[in-house]
Design a protein around this motif. Structure first.
Motif, PDB file in Angstrom:
ATOM      1  N   THR A  52       0.804  -1.219   0.000  1.00 43.27           N
ATOM      2  CA  THR A  52       0.000   0.000   0.000  1.00 43.27           C
ATOM      3  C   THR A  52       0.839   1.272   0.000  1.00 43.27           C
ATOM      4  N   ASP A  53       2.075   1.183   0.476  1.00 45.65           N
ATOM      5  CA  ASP A  53       2.917   2.369   0.538  1.00 45.65           C
ATOM      6  C   ASP A  53       4.337   1.930   0.854  1.00 45.65           C
ATOM      7  N   VAL A  72       2.110  -3.132   3.995  1.00 45.48           N
ATOM      8  CA  VAL A  72       1.358  -4.140   3.252  1.00 45.48           C
ATOM      9  C   VAL A  72       0.038  -4.414   3.961  1.00 45.48           C
ATOM     10  N   LYS A  73      -0.918  -4.907   3.190  1.00 48.44           N
ATOM     11  CA  LYS A  73      -2.215  -5.301   3.733  1.00 48.44           C
ATOM     12  C   LYS A  73      -2.481  -6.727   3.266  1.00 48.44           C
ATOM     13  N   THR A  84      -2.809  -4.948   8.520  1.00 53.65           N
ATOM     14  CA  THR A  84      -1.697  -4.248   7.889  1.00 53.65           C
ATOM     15  C   THR A  84      -0.413  -4.525   8.676  1.00 53.65           C
ATOM     16  N   ALA A  85       0.694  -4.447   7.982  1.00 53.76           N
ATOM     17  CA  ALA A  85       1.990  -4.706   8.611  1.00 53.76           C
ATOM     18  C   ALA A  85       3.066  -3.902   7.894  1.00 53.76           C
ATOM     19  N   LYS A  86       4.202  -3.783   8.526  1.00 53.41           N
ATOM     20  CA  LYS A  86       5.372  -3.130   7.931  1.00 53.41           C
ATOM     21  C   LYS A  86       6.462  -4.174   7.743  1.00 53.41           C
ATOM     22  N   LEU A  87       7.132  -4.091   6.599  1.00 51.89           N
ATOM     23  CA  LEU A  87       8.271  -4.960   6.315  1.00 51.89           C
ATOM     24  C   LEU A  87       9.450  -4.081   5.925  1.00 51.89           C
ATOM     25  N   TYR A  88      10.613  -4.401   6.446  1.00 49.25           N
ATOM     26  CA  TYR A  88      11.819  -3.626   6.204  1.00 49.25           C
ATOM     27  C   TYR A  88      12.724  -4.387   5.243  1.00 49.25           C
ATOM     28  N   VAL A  89      13.258  -3.669   4.255  1.00 47.03           N
ATOM     29  CA  VAL A  89      14.221  -4.246   3.326  1.00 47.03           C
ATOM     30  C   VAL A  89      15.444  -3.338   3.339  1.00 47.03           C
ATOM     31  N   PHE A 128       5.940  -0.064  -6.753  1.00 48.07           N
ATOM     32  CA  PHE A 128       5.459  -1.052  -5.793  1.00 48.07           C
ATOM     33  C   PHE A 128       4.044  -0.781  -5.285  1.00 48.07           C
ATOM     34  N   VAL A 129       3.569   0.447  -5.438  1.00 46.47           N
ATOM     35  CA  VAL A 129       2.253   0.804  -4.902  1.00 46.47           C
ATOM     36  C   VAL A 129       1.154  -0.019  -5.568  1.00 46.47           C
ATOM     37  N   ASN A 130       0.317  -0.613  -4.742  1.00 47.89           N
ATOM     38  CA  ASN A 130      -0.819  -1.448  -5.164  1.00 47.89           C
ATOM     39  C   ASN A 130      -0.405  -2.720  -5.889  1.00 47.89           C
ATOM     40  N   LYS A 131       0.822  -3.148  -5.717  1.00 44.99           N
ATOM     41  CA  LYS A 131       1.283  -4.402  -6.314  1.00 44.99           C
ATOM     42  C   LYS A 131       1.044  -5.553  -5.347  1.00 44.99           C
ATOM     43  N   PRO A 132       0.578  -6.686  -5.866  1.00 46.75           N
ATOM     44  CA  PRO A 132       0.471  -7.868  -5.014  1.00 46.75           C
ATOM     45  C   PRO A 132       1.866  -8.431  -4.749  1.00 46.75           C
ATOM     46  N   ALA A 133       2.019  -9.042  -3.605  1.00 51.26           N
ATOM     47  CA  ALA A 133       3.288  -9.659  -3.229  1.00 51.26           C
ATOM     48  C   ALA A 133       2.984 -10.772  -2.241  1.00 51.26           C
TER      49      ALA A 133
END
Length: 190
Positions: A52-53, A72-73, A84-89, A128-133
């Motif tokens: 989502t962002d 991500v959602k 929703t969650a946050k992932l760090y890369v 990456f916005v609105n992309k499925p993963a």
């Protein structure tokens, strides 16, 4: 009234006491539900998500490479759908772990192995916005050195690992239960 503030660059023993004197605000909280403490943990497993962002934040280590933080959602049907969650890369690509996480993310959003193996790719937040993963959540039990619950390990995973984890989950579920969710991401356009 005195309040204790722990500033991030101070230790617990060096905390400062500040005075919160005369202040005023105008606040309209009509129709707002009160804060409910706690958060819903995501059960361990593989999930289809939508990004989502994202934002890039500087490293907490002096001179360190920044991190990309993805919001991500979960889109997968089930009890976690909508969480929703946050992932760090990490962007320090001298570290193999960061390169592996980034490749899993790119494959998950639809990049092809051939494109990624051809060399460097330019990436922007808009891609990456609105992309499925796909993500995998690994539960971590216990406490950190400050006595707080350990955060779950959350990582982007490639589509083939998502499929593998879903098959494993199906084999370990009680009779009648099913694993659901999309099986492939749309091409990213790299």
């Amino acid at each position: 009234m005195a309040a204790r503030l722990n500033r991030s660059n101070h230790t617990q023993q060096e905390s400062e006491t500040i005075r919160m004197g005369n202040w005023s605000i105008n606040a309209n909280v009509a129709g707002v539900q009160p804060f409910e403490p706690g958060f819903k943990r995501i059960p361990e497993g593989a999930y289809a998500v939508v990004i989502t962002d994202s934002e890039m934040k500087p490293s907490k280590d002096p001179g360190g490479a920044p991190n990309i933080i993805f919001d991500v959602k979960i889109t997968e049907p089930g009890e976690s759908q909508g969480i929703t969650a946050k992932l760090y890369v990490g962007t320090d690509l001298t570290k193999d772990g960061n390169k592996k996480h980034l490749r899993a993310l790119l494959l998950g959003v639809g990049a092809t192995p051939a494109t990624l193996d051809a060399g460097a790719v330019a990436l922007t937040a808009d891609m990456f916005v609105n992309k499925p993963a796909f993500i995998y959540v690994e539960a971590r039990e216990g406490k950190d050195e400050q006595g707080r619950n350990l955060l779950d390990n959350r990582n982007f995973i490639a589509p083939q690992f998502y499929e593998k984890k879903k098959i494993e989950a199906m084999q370990n579920r009680p009779a009648g239960a099913t694993a659901t969710g999309p099986t492939a991401a749309a091409p990213m356009g790299l």
